[in-house]
Design a protein around this motif. Structure first.
Motif, short mmCIF file in Angstrom:
data_model
loop_
_atom_site.label_atom_id
_atom_site.label_comp_id
_atom_site.label_asym_id
_atom_site.label_seq_id
_atom_site.Cartn_x
_atom_site.Cartn_y
_atom_site.Cartn_z
N ARG A 9 59.32 9.64 49.04
CA ARG A 9 59.03 11.06 48.86
C ARG A 9 57.54 11.36 48.83
O ARG A 9 57.09 12.36 49.38
N ARG A 10 56.74 10.49 48.22
CA ARG A 10 55.33 10.81 48.03
C ARG A 10 54.39 10.12 49.02
O ARG A 10 53.23 10.51 49.14
N VAL A 11 54.88 9.07 49.72
CA VAL A 11 54.01 8.34 50.65
C VAL A 11 54.53 8.40 52.07
O VAL A 11 53.84 8.87 52.98
N VAL A 12 55.75 7.92 52.29
CA VAL A 12 56.27 7.77 53.65
C VAL A 12 56.53 9.13 54.30
O VAL A 12 56.10 9.37 55.43
N PHE A 13 57.23 10.02 53.61
CA PHE A 13 57.57 11.31 54.21
C PHE A 13 56.35 12.14 54.58
O PHE A 13 56.29 12.67 55.70
N PRO A 14 55.34 12.27 53.70
CA PRO A 14 54.16 13.04 54.14
C PRO A 14 53.45 12.43 55.35
O PRO A 14 52.89 13.16 56.17
N LEU A 15 53.49 11.11 55.48
CA LEU A 15 52.84 10.49 56.63
C LEU A 15 53.62 10.70 57.93
O LEU A 15 53.05 10.71 59.01
N THR A 16 54.93 10.84 57.83
CA THR A 16 55.76 10.99 59.03
C THR A 16 56.19 12.42 59.30
O THR A 16 56.87 12.68 60.29
#
Length: 106
Positions: free
Chosen positions: A19-26
């Protein structure tokens, strides 16, 4: 991968890392993919011709019918609507991805 590992070493669980790392990057890739699929499905004619209910026309079918009859004026309105429908998701993607023009006033 190292950003995910860093989040895990700081105590984040799998859901929090997503939620806080992978999703914002993708997020940008997801938006761009959605826009490509939307634009391709709006203008898709063969699949629409095969899968549409009888007596139901989409914009692509209406453009094809009018253009095949050489009624260019009648085909122009649905063709313009296709273009306008495709510009809206494009504007959303450009805004969400933060693409800005760099203008230098010199």
């Amino acid at each position: 991968k190292s950003v995910e590992d860093a989040a895990r070493t700081l105590g984040a669980n799998t859901w929090t890392v997503f939620r806080r790392v992978v999703f914002p990057l993708t997020k940008g890739g997801f938006l761009a993919g959605w826009a490509i699929v939307f634009v391709d499905s709006v203008k898709e004619l063969p699949a629409t011709m095969l899968l549409r209910p009888l007596g139901f026309d989409t914009l692509a079918v209406r453009v094809w019918v009018e253009a095949s009859e050489s009624l260019w004026e009648a085909a122009a309105v649905p063709a313009l609507l296709i273009v306008l429908c495709c510009l809206i998701p494009l504007a959303i993607v450009v805004k969400k991805m933060g693409v800005q023009r760099d203008v230098e006033l010199t």
